[in-house]
Design a protein around this motif. Structure first.
Motif, PDB file in Angstrom:
ATOM      1  N   UNK A 220       0.828  -1.217   0.000  1.00  0.00           N
ATOM      2  CA  UNK A 220       0.000   0.000   0.000  1.00  0.00           C
ATOM      3  C   UNK A 220       0.858   1.262   0.000  1.00  0.00           C
ATOM      4  N   UNK A 221       0.429   2.241  -0.782  1.00  0.00           N
ATOM      5  CA  UNK A 221       1.230   3.463  -0.931  1.00  0.00           C
ATOM      6  C   UNK A 221       1.434   4.189   0.385  1.00  0.00           C
ATOM      7  N   UNK A 222       0.448   4.132   1.279  1.00  0.00           N
ATOM      8  CA  UNK A 222       0.597   4.849   2.543  1.00  0.00           C
ATOM      9  C   UNK A 222       1.720   4.269   3.396  1.00  0.00           C
ATOM     10  N   UNK A 223       2.045   2.991   3.168  1.00  0.00           N
ATOM     11  CA  UNK A 223       3.176   2.377   3.861  1.00  0.00           C
ATOM     12  C   UNK A 223       4.468   2.648   3.095  1.00  0.00           C
TER      13      UNK A 223
ATOM     14  N   UNK B 286       6.597   0.899  11.572  1.00  0.00           N
ATOM     15  CA  UNK B 286       6.425   0.090  12.770  1.00  0.00           C
ATOM     16  C   UNK B 286       6.493  -1.394  12.387  1.00  0.00           C
ATOM     17  N   UNK B 287       6.415  -2.279  13.352  1.00  0.00           N
ATOM     18  CA  UNK B 287       6.591  -3.713  13.098  1.00  0.00           C
ATOM     19  C   UNK B 287       5.556  -4.257  12.125  1.00  0.00           C
ATOM     20  N   UNK B 288       4.313  -3.822  12.273  1.00  0.00           N
ATOM     21  CA  UNK B 288       3.246  -4.318  11.394  1.00  0.00           C
ATOM     22  C   UNK B 288       3.474  -3.841   9.954  1.00  0.00           C
ATOM     23  N   UNK B 289       3.859  -2.594   9.793  1.00  0.00           N
ATOM     24  CA  UNK B 289       4.114  -2.060   8.454  1.00  0.00           C
ATOM     25  C   UNK B 289       5.319  -2.740   7.818  1.00  0.00           C
TER      26      UNK B 289
ATOM     27  N   UNK C  81       7.953  -6.558   3.906  1.00  0.00           N
ATOM     28  CA  UNK C  81       8.749  -7.767   3.702  1.00  0.00           C
ATOM     29  C   UNK C  81       8.101  -8.746   2.727  1.00  0.00           C
ATOM     30  N   UNK C  82       6.804  -8.593   2.519  1.00  0.00           N
ATOM     31  CA  UNK C  82       6.109  -9.488   1.589  1.00  0.00           C
ATOM     32  C   UNK C  82       6.439  -9.185   0.127  1.00  0.00           C
ATOM     33  N   UNK C  83       7.134  -8.053  -0.116  1.00  0.00           N
ATOM     34  CA  UNK C  83       7.389  -7.669  -1.506  1.00  0.00           C
ATOM     35  C   UNK C  83       8.310  -8.659  -2.217  1.00  0.00           C
TER      36      UNK C  83
END
Length: 364
Positions: free
Chosen positions: A178-181, A189-192, A197-199
């Motif tokens: 997502x662009x906002x990330x 943050x850890x969740x973002x 990392x999924x990229x």
């Protein structure tokens, strides 16, 4: 001209090398007196270092890694493909990529041709460019570094083309983030970070389902965050389980990341980035690749001010290809006092070493 930290430049200092945007258009031309608001804006845009005019180094010529037309061609190709893949539905993404591969391959061949014609040490710091989207410039820089390493390792042209293609598309999976990330102006943050990392997996799936992309190229996207000791992602691969192409791209990727300005930290200088790679040699990165990288990159770029172990200070004016940590230096100070400039070649003065870099500008 002198390479200095933008934050140290005083108002009305003249710019020594033009600043471009990603489309290759000049934003501020050489010779323009930098007003206070212009300097502030450059810092806001992430321009950490600039070249300024300087009477003691006015004869220096700064060589860019590739020509401006080729840089524009490469960045346009990357940006166009990324934008199309980002906006199109999932079932169309591989088709878009297949149509783009021919252009990507042509860009790689052009880059290889220019790099072969310029057997100089690479310095991307010399290429002062304001980028709207970091990922495009990063993809090009990683490609340049990866090809330079491959050439240093004397790899044949077909392998260089594959490495170049893998490097150019190593971050293609970020179209799924997502662009906002991706564009967040600060540390994740850890969740973002988990989403980012999924990229690697997303890029691999996209590339391996594109018929015109060799599988080894797909593995550059899949494995460029893997580390020799198994501490990387997405699969925690170790040693020989990581493909050699991905090992090269990994080194180039980390170096460009740490030597590029980010909102939450300033860019490192090349010698600092190289020290970081050496700190991870054998544990994270293959020593042979790190050594080849060192032999390919200008550790002390032309125009940077350095201090020597005998107290003298000077400006780097030329590189020594075989000994890139021992450049030719134009001495401008001795014991803190200005002197009539003269040059010494550290490749011939083996008792002298660079002890630090000084990127502040005092107006002399």
């Amino acid at each position: 001209m002198r390479l200095v930290k933008t934050s140290s430049v005083e108002a009305n200092t003249k710019l020594g090398k033009a600043i471009y945007n990603e489309q290759g258009r000049i934003l501020i031309n050489k010779g323009v007196a930098l007003e206070g608001r212009m300097l502030k804006r450059l810092l806001e845009l992430g321009i950490t270092f600039i070249y300024i005019e300087d009477r003691q180094t006015e004869d220096l010529v700064i060589h860019d890694p590739i020509s401006d037309p080729l840089k524009r061609e490469a960045l346009t190709t990357i940006a166009t493909t990324f934008h199309k893949i980002y906006t199109e539905p999932l079932e169309s993404k591989s088709f878009i990529l297949e149509k783009s591969i021919k252009e990507y391959k042509a860009v790689i061949k052009h880059i290889m041709s220019e790099l072969n014609e310029k057997p100089k040490l690479m310095s991307i710091l010399s290429d002062v460019c304001v980028h709207d989207t970091y990922i495009f410039t990063h993809s090009l820089n990683v490609t340049l570094y990866s090809l330079a390493v491959g050439m240093e390792l004397k790899l044949p042209s077909d392998k260089l083309e594959a490495i170049g293609l893998g490097a150019l598309m190593h971050d293609i999976g970020k179209v799924s983030v997502p662009k906002e990330i991706l564009m967040k102006p600060g540390k994740l943050n850890d969740e973002e970070y988990a989403v980012v990392k999924q990229h690697s997996t997303a890029g691999f799936e996209l590339l391996r389902n594109t018929h015109t992309v060799p599988l080894l190229v797909s593995h550059c996207a899949f494995q460029h965050h893997e580390r020799l000791d198994g501490s990387g992602y997405p699969r925690g691969l170790r040693g020989n389980d990581i493909h050699d192409y991905a090992k090269i791209v990994a080194v180039a990727d980390v170096f460009d990341a740490v030597t590029s300005h980010r909102v939450y930290r300033e860019a490192m200088l090349p010698h600092e980035g190289l020290e970081m790679l050496y700190a991870g040699s054998e544990r994270h990165f293959h020593p042979k690749i790190v050594k080849a990288f060192q032999n390919s990159v200008a550790i002390y770029p032309v125009g940077i001010t350095v201090s020597l172990n005998d107290g003298r200070k000077g400006v780097v004016v030329k590189q020594n290809k075989s000994l890139n940590d021992r450049p030719v230096v134009r001495i401008i100070e001795t014991g803190g006092f200005p002197v009539e400039p003269y040059e010494i070649n550290l490749a011939e003065e083996l008792s002298l070493v660079v002890t630090e870099c000084d990127t502040t500008y005092n107006g002399r």
